[in-house]
Scaffold this active site. Structure first.
Site, PDB file in Angstrom:
ATOM      1  N   GLU A 178      -2.722   8.932   8.352  1.00  0.00           N
ATOM      2  CA  GLU A 178      -1.273   8.761   8.472  1.00  0.00           C
ATOM      3  C   GLU A 178      -0.720   9.540   9.671  1.00  0.00           C
ATOM      4  OE1 GLU A 178       0.920   6.911   6.742  1.00  0.00           O
ATOM      5  OE2 GLU A 178      -0.505   6.056   5.321  1.00  0.00           O
TER       6      GLU A 178
ATOM      7  N   CYS B 232     -10.923   3.231  -0.027  1.00  0.00           N
ATOM      8  CA  CYS B 232      -9.495   3.428   0.246  1.00  0.00           C
ATOM      9  C   CYS B 232      -9.202   2.635   1.501  1.00  0.00           C
ATOM     10  CB  CYS B 232      -9.171   4.912   0.457  1.00  0.00           C
ATOM     11  SG  CYS B 232      -7.477   5.225   1.018  1.00  0.00           S
TER      12      CYS B 232
ATOM     13  N   ASP C  63       0.857  -1.183   0.000  1.00  0.00           N
ATOM     14  CA  ASP C  63       0.000   0.000   0.000  1.00  0.00           C
ATOM     15  C   ASP C  63       0.893   1.232   0.000  1.00  0.00           C
ATOM     16  OD1 ASP C  63      -2.479   1.521   0.329  1.00  0.00           O
ATOM     17  OD2 ASP C  63      -1.819   1.895   2.374  1.00  0.00           O
ATOM     18  N   SER C  64       0.273   2.387  -0.174  1.00  0.00           N
ATOM     19  CA  SER C  64       1.030   3.634  -0.132  1.00  0.00           C
ATOM     20  C   SER C  64       1.528   3.958   1.274  1.00  0.00           C
ATOM     21  CB  SER C  64       0.163   4.791  -0.639  1.00  0.00           C
ATOM     22  OG  SER C  64      -0.964   4.975   0.203  1.00  0.00           O
TER      23      SER C  64
ATOM     24  N   HIS D 266      -7.254   3.085   3.825  1.00  0.00           N
ATOM     25  CA  HIS D 266      -7.089   3.900   5.028  1.00  0.00           C
ATOM     26  C   HIS D 266      -8.433   4.137   5.728  1.00  0.00           C
ATOM     27  CE1 HIS D 266      -3.207   4.891   3.188  1.00  0.00           C
ATOM     28  NE2 HIS D 266      -2.843   5.479   4.302  1.00  0.00           N
TER      29      HIS D 266
ATOM     30  N   CYS E 233      -4.334  -1.247  -2.012  1.00  0.00           N
ATOM     31  CA  CYS E 233      -4.463   0.184  -2.263  1.00  0.00           C
ATOM     32  C   CYS E 233      -5.455   0.345  -3.397  1.00  0.00           C
ATOM     33  CB  CYS E 233      -3.103   0.768  -2.642  1.00  0.00           C
ATOM     34  SG  CYS E 233      -3.174   2.491  -3.233  1.00  0.00           S
TER      35      CYS E 233
END
Length: 272
Positions: A153, A185, A11-12, A187, A74
């Site tokens: 994040e 997403c 993932d990012s 996240h 992702c």
């Protein structure tokens, strides 16, 4: 291919840990090598060509680590790069789009589905395309939420700033009378309690992370790649790598995964 080799997940940043967490729960025997591209996030504002280049580099790293299958955890990379890297790979590679889309189509009662995601994922139109292929009579309302990734994040999961931004993002979807919302997403499941509070219990929240883990389990079994339960294990069962900020990642991962993350290794992904 060694069926006892690990599964690669990337993932990012930390969002893909929601997918890794579900894999740990759904397929507890499997080993995992996780890579978070923390030096180059967010992916949602990057171009298709850039995302494909990043994905190829990460896959090359995971292949060096001798993984037997790869999960692109992702949505942006799944939208832009999945088809390309699948064609180039001789091992299974899956994304997170199809599983989430299928669950949303099955869950909706009034045929009105909302999708939230990064600018890249929403701009690609991939969720709308996939869901309408599954059921042509649904309405899909998509909303980019670019600030959610940096908020997650930074660890601002329960913060007044996050509440205010989420409220602004969701207002337009409330007016569409959606009964299902895809968290497009990886996240975003970390903001689930905030989204639930703002939307109410009548809206079904679809977390593609769970569905992706179930899809991976079926794929490994079908291709006879599922790990042997009595296979010996040397080293850590779960290994974590990032392109930057290893200590911060370790702290965050320990907070959301079932067990303690003892170490995260930083690598130079540009070498791959």
């Amino acid at each position: 291919m060694d069926r006892n080799a690990p599964v690669g997940v990337f993932d990012s940043g930390v969002g893909g840990l929601t997918v890794a967490r579900e894999i740990m729960r759904q397929i507890p025997d499997e080993r995992i090598i996780y890579f978070g591209d923390t030096a180059r996030l967010p992916y949602g504002s990057k171009s298709r060509d850039t995302i494909i280049r990043y994905s190829r580099q990460i896959i090359r790293f995971l292949r060096v680590m001798e993984v037997k299958a790869i999960v692109i955890a992702c949505n942006t990379a799944s939208s832009y790069a999945l088809e390309t890297v699948q064609a180039e790979s001789d091992i299974p590679v899956i994304g997170v789009i199809n599983a989430g889309a299928r669950t949303a189509v099955q869950a909706t009662r009034n045929r009105k589905i909302g999708v939230i995601g990064t600018e890249g994922t929403i701009g690609s139109g991939i969720y709308t395309e996939v869901m309408r292929q599954m059921r042509s009579d649904i309405e899909v309302f998509a909303k980019p939420c670019p600030l959610f990734v940096p908020l997650v994040e930074e660890g601002l999961l329960h913060d007044s700033v996050t509440d205010e931004i989420a409220s602004r993002y969701l207002n337009s979807l409330k007016g569409k009378y959606i009964d299902t919302l895809v968290l497009g997403c990886t996240h975003y499941p970390l903001l689930r309690s905030t989204l639930r509070r703002l939307l109410g219990e009548e809206v079904t929240l679809v977390n593609p992370a769970y569905e992706t883990a179930v899809e991976l389990r079926g794929l490994l079994q079908k291709q006879n790649l599922d790990r042997e339960p009595d296979a010996s294990l040397t080293g850590e069962k779960y290994q974590f790598f990032v392109s930057d900020l290893a200590e911060k990642f370790t702290s965050f991962a320990t907070a959301i995964l079932p067990g303690e993350v003892k170490e995260t290794k930083k690598i130079n992904i540009e070498e791959y």
